[in-house]
Write a protein that holds these residues in place. Structure first.
Motif, PDB file in Angstrom:
ATOM      1  N   LYS A  86     -18.244 -12.151  45.728  1.00  0.00           N
ATOM      2  CA  LYS A  86     -18.820 -11.915  47.048  1.00  0.00           C
ATOM      3  C   LYS A  86     -18.993 -10.433  47.314  1.00  0.00           C
ATOM      4  N   GLU A  87     -18.076  -9.622  46.811  1.00  0.00           N
ATOM      5  CA  GLU A  87     -18.072  -8.204  47.129  1.00  0.00           C
ATOM      6  C   GLU A  87     -19.093  -7.409  46.325  1.00  0.00           C
ATOM      7  N   GLY A  88     -19.339  -7.806  45.076  1.00  0.00           N
ATOM      8  CA  GLY A  88     -20.247  -7.053  44.222  1.00  0.00           C
ATOM      9  C   GLY A  88     -21.686  -7.518  44.376  1.00  0.00           C
ATOM     10  N   ALA A  89     -22.604  -6.577  44.628  1.00  0.00           N
ATOM     11  CA  ALA A  89     -24.015  -6.939  44.794  1.00  0.00           C
ATOM     12  C   ALA A  89     -24.563  -7.578  43.528  1.00  0.00           C
ATOM     13  N   GLY A  90     -24.162  -7.073  42.371  1.00  0.00           N
ATOM     14  CA  GLY A  90     -24.637  -7.639  41.117  1.00  0.00           C
ATOM     15  C   GLY A  90     -24.149  -9.066  40.926  1.00  0.00           C
ATOM     16  N   CYS A  91     -22.892  -9.330  41.315  1.00  0.00           N
ATOM     17  CA  CYS A  91     -22.343 -10.679  41.207  1.00  0.00           C
ATOM     18  C   CYS A  91     -23.107 -11.644  42.099  1.00  0.00           C
ATOM     19  N   ARG A  92     -23.326 -11.234  43.335  1.00  0.00           N
ATOM     20  CA  ARG A  92     -24.060 -12.108  44.256  1.00  0.00           C
ATOM     21  C   ARG A  92     -25.469 -12.374  43.742  1.00  0.00           C
ATOM     22  N   ARG A  93     -26.107 -11.349  43.214  1.00  0.00           N
ATOM     23  CA  ARG A  93     -27.455 -11.520  42.694  1.00  0.00           C
ATOM     24  C   ARG A  93     -27.448 -12.467  41.499  1.00  0.00           C
ATOM     25  N   GLY A  94     -26.435 -12.392  40.668  1.00  0.00           N
ATOM     26  CA  GLY A  94     -26.340 -13.289  39.526  1.00  0.00           C
ATOM     27  C   GLY A  94     -26.234 -14.742  39.971  1.00  0.00           C
ATOM     28  N   ILE A  95     -25.411 -14.997  40.997  1.00  0.00           N
ATOM     29  CA  ILE A  95     -25.269 -16.356  41.517  1.00  0.00           C
ATOM     30  C   ILE A  95     -26.587 -16.844  42.114  1.00  0.00           C
ATOM     31  N   GLU A  96     -27.286 -15.967  42.843  1.00  0.00           N
ATOM     32  CA  GLU A  96     -28.580 -16.340  43.416  1.00  0.00           C
ATOM     33  C   GLU A  96     -29.576 -16.719  42.324  1.00  0.00           C
ATOM     34  N   LEU A  97     -29.609 -15.941  41.271  1.00  0.00           N
ATOM     35  CA  LEU A  97     -30.534 -16.225  40.168  1.00  0.00           C
ATOM     36  C   LEU A  97     -30.157 -17.522  39.459  1.00  0.00           C
ATOM     37  N   ALA A  98     -28.865 -17.736  39.276  1.00  0.00           N
ATOM     38  CA  ALA A  98     -28.435 -18.970  38.619  1.00  0.00           C
ATOM     39  C   ALA A  98     -28.836 -20.192  39.440  1.00  0.00           C
ATOM     40  N   SER A  99     -28.785 -20.058  40.772  1.00  0.00           N
ATOM     41  CA  SER A  99     -29.183 -21.164  41.644  1.00  0.00           C
ATOM     42  C   SER A  99     -30.689 -21.378  41.628  1.00  0.00           C
ATOM     43  N   LEU A 100     -31.433 -20.283  41.557  1.00  0.00           N
ATOM     44  CA  LEU A 100     -32.891 -20.380  41.565  1.00  0.00           C
ATOM     45  C   LEU A 100     -33.443 -20.846  40.224  1.00  0.00           C
ATOM     46  N   TYR A 101     -32.758 -20.471  39.145  1.00  0.00           N
ATOM     47  CA  TYR A 101     -33.245 -20.789  37.799  1.00  0.00           C
ATOM     48  C   TYR A 101     -32.141 -21.479  36.992  1.00  0.00           C
ATOM     49  N   PRO A 102     -31.839 -22.725  37.337  1.00  0.00           N
ATOM     50  CA  PRO A 102     -30.716 -23.419  36.696  1.00  0.00           C
ATOM     51  C   PRO A 102     -30.948 -23.777  35.232  1.00  0.00           C
ATOM     52  N   GLU A 103     -32.185 -23.615  34.731  1.00  0.00           N
ATOM     53  CA  GLU A 103     -32.459 -23.951  33.334  1.00  0.00           C
ATOM     54  C   GLU A 103     -32.407 -22.735  32.414  1.00  0.00           C
ATOM     55  N   VAL A 104     -32.294 -21.554  32.986  1.00  0.00           N
ATOM     56  CA  VAL A 104     -32.277 -20.324  32.188  1.00  0.00           C
ATOM     57  C   VAL A 104     -30.903 -20.126  31.560  1.00  0.00           C
ATOM     58  N   ASP A 105     -30.882 -19.597  30.333  1.00  0.00           N
ATOM     59  CA  ASP A 105     -29.617 -19.318  29.659  1.00  0.00           C
ATOM     60  C   ASP A 105     -28.758 -18.414  30.546  1.00  0.00           C
ATOM     61  N   PRO A 106     -27.567 -18.845  30.951  1.00  0.00           N
ATOM     62  CA  PRO A 106     -26.736 -18.027  31.844  1.00  0.00           C
ATOM     63  C   PRO A 106     -26.362 -16.677  31.243  1.00  0.00           C
ATOM     64  N   ARG A 107     -26.297 -16.606  29.920  1.00  0.00           N
ATOM     65  CA  ARG A 107     -25.995 -15.317  29.291  1.00  0.00           C
ATOM     66  C   ARG A 107     -27.133 -14.329  29.513  1.00  0.00           C
ATOM     67  N   SER A 108     -28.359 -14.825  29.562  1.00  0.00           N
ATOM     68  CA  SER A 108     -29.505 -13.951  29.827  1.00  0.00           C
ATOM     69  C   SER A 108     -29.445 -13.398  31.243  1.00  0.00           C
ATOM     70  N   ILE A 109     -29.073 -14.263  32.204  1.00  0.00           N
ATOM     71  CA  ILE A 109     -28.946 -13.787  33.582  1.00  0.00           C
ATOM     72  C   ILE A 109     -27.835 -12.754  33.681  1.00  0.00           C
ATOM     73  N   ALA A 110     -26.703 -13.036  33.058  1.00  0.00           N
ATOM     74  CA  ALA A 110     -25.570 -12.116  33.114  1.00  0.00           C
ATOM     75  C   ALA A 110     -25.918 -10.758  32.508  1.00  0.00           C
ATOM     76  N   SER A 111     -26.762 -10.760  31.483  1.00  0.00           N
ATOM     77  CA  SER A 111     -27.095  -9.512  30.797  1.00  0.00           C
ATOM     78  C   SER A 111     -28.037  -8.624  31.603  1.00  0.00           C
ATOM     79  N   THR A 112     -28.713  -9.207  32.591  1.00  0.00           N
ATOM     80  CA  THR A 112     -29.675  -8.425  33.382  1.00  0.00           C
ATOM     81  C   THR A 112     -29.100  -7.958  34.709  1.00  0.00           C
ATOM     82  N   ILE A 113     -27.882  -8.376  35.012  1.00  0.00           N
ATOM     83  CA  ILE A 113     -27.258  -8.051  36.292  1.00  0.00           C
ATOM     84  C   ILE A 113     -25.978  -7.262  36.051  1.00  0.00           C
ATOM     85  N   SER A 114     -25.695  -6.350  36.963  1.00  0.00           N
ATOM     86  CA  SER A 114     -24.463  -5.561  36.857  1.00  0.00           C
ATOM     87  C   SER A 114     -23.286  -6.410  37.344  1.00  0.00           C
ATOM     88  N   ILE A 115     -22.665  -7.085  36.378  1.00  0.00           N
ATOM     89  CA  ILE A 115     -21.494  -7.917  36.683  1.00  0.00           C
ATOM     90  C   ILE A 115     -20.320  -7.385  35.872  1.00  0.00           C
TER      91      ILE A 115
END
Length: 250
Positions: A27-56
């Motif tokens: 909740k506190e990190g902007a990158g973390c929140r953005r990662g969760i938003e992307l995972a919700s919007l694109y549930p079929e995308v490889d989660p490792r790809s999302i994690a690699s594009t966000i500052s988590i």
């Protein structure tokens, strides 16, 4: 716009699930929140790809690795278990499973939920709950307390994280375990459905035996007794009996 035109907020969001089961940094990190938003919007995308594009951060602040958490959110999203309104069929199923886990089940530390079964009608009630979630269950290891024990067949830990976020204790209940907070705000039909499931399961315990949450948490017992007394007039005798028993135990 009138109040009737406003869409009520969802019961729980993807961020709620991540924060409750993965640590406050989600909740506190902007990158973390953005990662969760992307995972919700694109549930079929490889989660490792999302994690690699966000500052988590990959640090001890995270109870779960970023890719694992994103994958769990994606599974819950694909199943339709995130951002549900109270009146959705899926939330009715989840509400039943919350009551079942508290009264005749458990939630493992790995977030796998288990549901105890003692009687043929239990299967029918559990079938209806899982049908509302468009999911199924399978047999698990035997448990001395129940005739049989089952667990979700698909996305078990994702469902477990949903249950945990709504207030089911992770692992054995403790003295601090409380009744799920959403029960005070949800519509009366959901409150009655929770009561019906809880008391149906509780009635199958042998004399002098209580569900783990009631045995271990005086707070849970008091809150449960008050909730049942307030919720269902037709169950008043059961609730009053429970209150008297709780007073004796306290």
């Amino acid at each position: 716009m009138t109040d009737e035109d406003e869409t009520p907020p969802p019961v729980l969001s993807a961020v709620d699930i991540a924060v409750h089961t993965g640590g406050a940094v989600w909740k506190e990190g902007a990158g973390c929140r953005r990662g969760i938003e992307l995972a919700s919007l694109y549930p079929e995308v490889d989660p490792r790809s999302i994690a690699s594009t966000i500052s988590i951060p990959e640090s001890n602040e995270l109870d779960t690795t970023p890719a694992t958490m994103l994958a769990e959110i994606q599974r819950a999203t694909r199943r339709g278990w995130v951002s549900l309104p109270y009146d959705s069929p899926a939330f009715y199923g989840i509400n039943t499973l919350v009551a079942w886990t508290l009264s005749a089940g458990s939630l493992g530390r790995d977030y796998t939920p288990y549901f105890g079964i003692r009687h043929g009608t239990d299967y029918e009630r559990l079938d209806r709950a899982f049908e509302r979630l468009q999911s199924r269950y399978e047999r698990a290891d035997a448990d001395a307390q129940f005739t049989e024990r089952v667990r979700p067949r698909e996305a078990a830990t994702s469902l477990g994280r949903v249950l945990a976020t709504l207030g089911v204790p992770i692992g054995p209940p403790t003295e601090g375990t409380t009744l799920p907070a959403y029960l005070h705000d949800c519509p009366p039909p959901l409150q009655r459905a929770f009561s019906h499931t809880y008391l149906n399961n509780r009635a199958r315990y042998s004399e002098g035996k209580l569900p783990a949450c009631e045995r271990r948490s005086p707070v849970f017992r008091r809150e449960l007794g008050a909730f049942l007394s307030h919720t269902e007039a037709s169950l008043a005798s059961d609730a009053e009996s429970l209150v008297r028993e709780n007073d004796r135990l306290d």
